[in-house]
Design a protein around this motif. Sequence first.
Motif, PDB file in Angstrom:
ATOM      1  N   VAL A 204       0.846  -1.196   0.000  1.00 58.23           N
ATOM      2  CA  VAL A 204       0.000   0.000   0.000  1.00 58.23           C
ATOM      3  C   VAL A 204       0.883   1.247   0.000  1.00 58.23           C
ATOM      4  CG1 VAL A 204      -1.789  -1.257   1.254  1.00 58.23           C
ATOM      5  CG2 VAL A 204      -0.194   0.205   2.524  1.00 58.23           C
ATOM      6  N   THR A 205       0.278   2.377  -0.318  1.00 63.22           N
ATOM      7  CA  THR A 205       1.032   3.631  -0.364  1.00 63.22           C
ATOM      8  C   THR A 205       1.242   4.199   1.033  1.00 63.22           C
ATOM      9  OG1 THR A 205       0.030   4.075  -2.518  1.00 63.22           O
ATOM     10  CG2 THR A 205       1.150   5.904  -1.437  1.00 63.22           C
ATOM     11  N   HIS A 206       0.185   4.151   1.854  1.00 59.88           N
ATOM     12  CA  HIS A 206       0.252   4.729   3.202  1.00 59.88           C
ATOM     13  C   HIS A 206      -0.220   3.691   4.225  1.00 59.88           C
ATOM     14  CE1 HIS A 206      -0.508   8.207   0.428  1.00 59.88           C
ATOM     15  NE2 HIS A 206       0.560   8.660   1.065  1.00 59.88           N
ATOM     16  N   ILE A 207       0.721   3.065   4.897  1.00 60.91           N
ATOM     17  CA  ILE A 207       0.380   2.029   5.883  1.00 60.91           C
ATOM     18  C   ILE A 207      -0.493   2.604   6.990  1.00 60.91           C
ATOM     19  CG2 ILE A 207       1.335   0.493   7.643  1.00 60.91           C
ATOM     20  CD1 ILE A 207       3.784   0.116   5.851  1.00 60.91           C
ATOM     21  N   GLU A 208      -0.207   3.835   7.412  1.00 59.60           N
ATOM     22  CA  GLU A 208      -0.971   4.440   8.510  1.00 59.60           C
ATOM     23  C   GLU A 208      -2.453   4.552   8.155  1.00 59.60           C
ATOM     24  OE1 GLU A 208       1.705   5.720   7.107  1.00 59.60           O
ATOM     25  OE2 GLU A 208       3.250   6.042   8.649  1.00 59.60           O
ATOM     26  N   LYS A 209      -2.760   4.894   6.909  1.00 56.63           N
ATOM     27  CA  LYS A 209      -4.159   5.012   6.494  1.00 56.63           C
ATOM     28  C   LYS A 209      -4.860   3.653   6.522  1.00 56.63           C
ATOM     29  CE  LYS A 209      -3.747   9.102   3.513  1.00 56.63           C
ATOM     30  NZ  LYS A 209      -3.915   9.638   2.134  1.00 56.63           N
ATOM     31  N   VAL A 210      -4.149   2.614   6.125  1.00 59.13           N
ATOM     32  CA  VAL A 210      -4.733   1.261   6.147  1.00 59.13           C
ATOM     33  C   VAL A 210      -5.050   0.853   7.574  1.00 59.13           C
ATOM     34  CG1 VAL A 210      -4.298  -1.165   5.648  1.00 59.13           C
ATOM     35  CG2 VAL A 210      -3.561   0.581   4.023  1.00 59.13           C
ATOM     36  N   LEU A 211      -4.122   1.105   8.492  1.00 58.39           N
ATOM     37  CA  LEU A 211      -4.345   0.746   9.899  1.00 58.39           C
ATOM     38  C   LEU A 211      -5.503   1.552  10.496  1.00 58.39           C
ATOM     39  CD1 LEU A 211      -0.627   0.502  11.080  1.00 58.39           C
ATOM     40  CD2 LEU A 211      -2.208  -1.389  10.623  1.00 58.39           C
ATOM     41  N   ALA A 212      -5.587   2.837  10.131  1.00 53.51           N
ATOM     42  CA  ALA A 212      -6.682   3.677  10.626  1.00 53.51           C
ATOM     43  C   ALA A 212      -8.028   3.166  10.120  1.00 53.51           C
ATOM     44  CB  ALA A 212      -6.469   5.131  10.197  1.00 53.51           C
ATOM     45  N   GLU A 213      -8.085   2.748   8.870  1.00 50.51           N
ATOM     46  CA  GLU A 213      -9.315   2.215   8.308  1.00 50.51           C
ATOM     47  C   GLU A 213      -9.685   0.874   8.948  1.00 50.51           C
ATOM     48  OE1 GLU A 213     -11.569   3.470   5.173  1.00 50.51           O
ATOM     49  OE2 GLU A 213     -11.086   4.568   7.010  1.00 50.51           O
ATOM     50  N   ALA A 214      -8.679   0.046   9.210  1.00 48.36           N
ATOM     51  CA  ALA A 214      -8.940  -1.226   9.891  1.00 48.36           C
ATOM     52  C   ALA A 214      -9.564  -0.973  11.258  1.00 48.36           C
ATOM     53  CB  ALA A 214      -7.641  -2.024  10.037  1.00 48.36           C
ATOM     54  N   TYR A 215      -9.009  -0.010  11.987  1.00 48.07           N
ATOM     55  CA  TYR A 215      -9.535   0.323  13.313  1.00 48.07           C
ATOM     56  C   TYR A 215     -10.962   0.852  13.214  1.00 48.07           C
ATOM     57  CZ  TYR A 215      -9.636   2.131  18.084  1.00 48.07           C
ATOM     58  OH  TYR A 215      -9.974   2.370  19.392  1.00 48.07           O
ATOM     59  N   ARG A 216     -11.204   1.687  12.214  1.00 48.75           N
ATOM     60  CA  ARG A 216     -12.529   2.301  12.054  1.00 48.75           C
ATOM     61  C   ARG A 216     -13.623   1.271  11.816  1.00 48.75           C
ATOM     62  NH1 ARG A 216     -15.794   3.448   7.979  1.00 48.75           N
ATOM     63  NH2 ARG A 216     -14.295   2.907   6.340  1.00 48.75           N
ATOM     64  N   VAL A 217     -13.373   0.309  10.943  1.00 43.90           N
ATOM     65  CA  VAL A 217     -14.445  -0.619  10.557  1.00 43.90           C
ATOM     66  C   VAL A 217     -14.662  -1.739  11.580  1.00 43.90           C
ATOM     67  CG1 VAL A 217     -14.095  -0.159   8.107  1.00 43.90           C
ATOM     68  CG2 VAL A 217     -12.963  -2.143   9.161  1.00 43.90           C
ATOM     69  N   LEU A 218     -13.705  -1.947  12.475  1.00 43.92           N
ATOM     70  CA  LEU A 218     -13.867  -3.008  13.469  1.00 43.92           C
ATOM     71  C   LEU A 218     -14.790  -2.580  14.606  1.00 43.92           C
ATOM     72  CD1 LEU A 218     -10.237  -4.434  13.742  1.00 43.92           C
ATOM     73  CD2 LEU A 218     -12.285  -5.746  13.130  1.00 43.92           C
ATOM     74  N   LYS A 219     -15.569  -3.537  15.088  1.00 47.70           N
ATOM     75  CA  LYS A 219     -16.376  -3.318  16.282  1.00 47.70           C
ATOM     76  C   LYS A 219     -15.471  -3.318  17.515  1.00 47.70           C
ATOM     77  CE  LYS A 219     -20.169  -6.144  14.379  1.00 47.70           C
ATOM     78  NZ  LYS A 219     -20.961  -7.380  14.598  1.00 47.70           N
TER      79      LYS A 219
END
Length: 246
Positions: A141-156
């Motif tokens: 991915v281009t921005h690892i931080e964005k992927v991790l932030a999105e993972a956190y957002r969508v998880l319950k």
Amino acid sequence: MVGNVFSNVASNYDLMNDLMSAGLHRLWKDRLVSKLNPFPGMKHLDVAGGTGDVAFRILEIINSVKHRAMQDVLEDNLHEETRIFVCDINPNMLNVGKKRALERGFGEEKSLIWVEGDAEALTFEDNSMDGYTIAFGIRNVTHIEKVLAEAYRVLKRGGRFLCLELSHVEVPIFKEFYDYYSFSIIPAIGELVAGDRDSYQYLVESIRRFPPQETFASMIADAGFQKVEYENLVGGVVSIHSGLKL
């Protein structure tokens, strides 16, 4: 560039994984899914999972659990339906996965949902997933931080993040052998089997650019995850990172 790489390798992706890892990638994915501990009724997101390898494993475990439960419980009592979303930015990879699903008898499986999407900007709702996996995808991915932030957002709350990724070997003698194998043998195999040396040269170089285990663990914690830990496999050739959203 990465999109072109995976469009080029899609048709040979699984064969090359077997050749490059001597089949070990299958055991690594088994370990990833066993740490996830799937359950009937879960909503799960597998990102960069186009060929379906991880999703199929999750579904097989859930179906076996459901089958055992059905011996004692009526199906109507399983109120929630399982949903496994396979998200990949590359349509070629998704097409390979859909074809494999048909071959494995999952063609009519309503629990499997294929989604073309970007790991850095997911279309799923906040707090909607029980689990999130990404195997051999986050280093591309281009921005690892964005992927991790999105993972956190969508998880319950209580949802689990699991990442399987090629990592860094620190044992000196093993590291020398691994470097030689990576930079000399893997591109040659790519040229011989897939007719594409450049794509596999990129894949090897992307491993070396990926953060070391401790650094990546800190990035997962910075995204908000708790109880962050990692497990090295084969001396650090790969590692499984995990975190919990509390």
